[in-house]
Design a protein around this motif. Sequence first.
Motif, short mmCIF file in Angstrom:
data_model
loop_
_atom_site.label_atom_id
_atom_site.label_comp_id
_atom_site.label_asym_id
_atom_site.label_seq_id
_atom_site.Cartn_x
_atom_site.Cartn_y
_atom_site.Cartn_z
N GLU A 192 0.81 -1.22 0.00
CA GLU A 192 0.00 0.00 0.00
C GLU A 192 0.84 1.26 0.00
OE1 GLU A 192 1.05 -0.61 4.29
OE2 GLU A 192 0.56 -1.88 2.57
N THR A 193 2.16 1.16 0.26
CA THR A 193 3.01 2.34 0.33
C THR A 193 3.45 2.77 -1.06
OG1 THR A 193 5.08 1.09 0.56
CG2 THR A 193 3.85 1.57 2.59
N GLU A 194 3.73 4.06 -1.20
CA GLU A 194 4.17 4.59 -2.50
C GLU A 194 5.53 4.00 -2.89
OE1 GLU A 194 2.47 6.36 -4.68
OE2 GLU A 194 0.79 6.15 -3.28
N LEU A 195 6.41 3.77 -1.92
CA LEU A 195 7.71 3.19 -2.24
C LEU A 195 7.56 1.80 -2.83
CD1 LEU A 195 10.78 3.26 -2.23
CD2 LEU A 195 10.73 2.53 0.17
N ALA A 196 6.74 0.97 -2.20
CA ALA A 196 6.53 -0.38 -2.72
C ALA A 196 5.91 -0.35 -4.11
CB ALA A 196 5.65 -1.18 -1.76
N LYS A 197 4.94 0.53 -4.31
CA LYS A 197 4.30 0.64 -5.62
C LYS A 197 5.29 1.06 -6.69
CE LYS A 197 -0.25 1.93 -3.74
NZ LYS A 197 -1.23 3.03 -3.60
#
Length: 335
Positions: A308-313
């Motif tokens: 759900e985090t922007e970094l993971a995306k």
Amino acid sequence: MATTEALPAAELLARIGRMADRSLPLWGLSPAARATLINHSENVTYRVDDPATGSRSILRVHRVGYHSQEAIRSELQWMEALRREAGVETPEVIAARDGSAIQTLRSPELEHPRHAVMFTFLEGKEPAEDELLGPFERLGEVSARMHRHAAGWTLPPGFTRHVWDFETAFGPNPTWGRWQDSFGVDKPVLEILGRLERTLGRRLERYGKSRERFGLCHADIRLANLLVDGTRTKVIDFDDCGISWYLYDLGTALSFIEHRPDVPDLVQSWLRGYGKVTRLSREVEAEIPTFIMFRRLLLVAWIGSHAETELAKSLGAPYTQGSCQLAETYLGKFG
């Protein structure tokens, strides 16, 4: 591991943000004070500005289920000891009006309460990715001071932190979830990263956990957690500090840049800085690639469990594919 309410990430952050703003009077801030989101990974972190006084601080709202209050208190104890005894610049805790370092925040919009800590705001900037040799040398020196302090520090009563070893990374109940459940893991990926995991396990068991190699460390000392202010290197975000191999800190320093062609130069720069405080044996230095790949595989797991985090995306399946390429190189030498 319990994490967050079953809400879309944007809605969850909006609700946590409203809770953060309402909580600011707990620290004696004025009604005009506001919290501005600056990061969302394990926790949600805000810059807090109070126009009534001109003050600026940092509020960290903790992820549900990741750390107990005792574990957070332990983190803060080590940060204070590093400032006082090892000359490592870390943020100071700002106590709330009731004198406590840790507050528990609640909101009718959220199912779970959340722990929160307010820190002093430190000046400085994250090192630029095109000018890393100097910062890595200073990072090596700071890391060595932290490790030397940890090796001689008597843990306070009740001290508890995560352990970052092979079992907690890749065992039946991994702290950051299973890398097998991450983005882009198909049959070929399972084969090569499975071989990597088995090789890491054999080499780490052989490397061992002697006191001079294994102890309390930052465990997430990557570029985003450094502030360079002139010749000063400040260390922030001790949220993952715990018990691991000291060389794991070097692996974490290379987080998300393990593929760069200048990694060998960065490692040598880190070692030069480290050597200003204490020397590492050739046997220890030879295992550095193992800790770089140990961290890389852990990050594949983290990306999957924090989708759900922007970094993971932003990383997603390409990071998994890049990990396979790095694994092939590593296994060609160590497998």
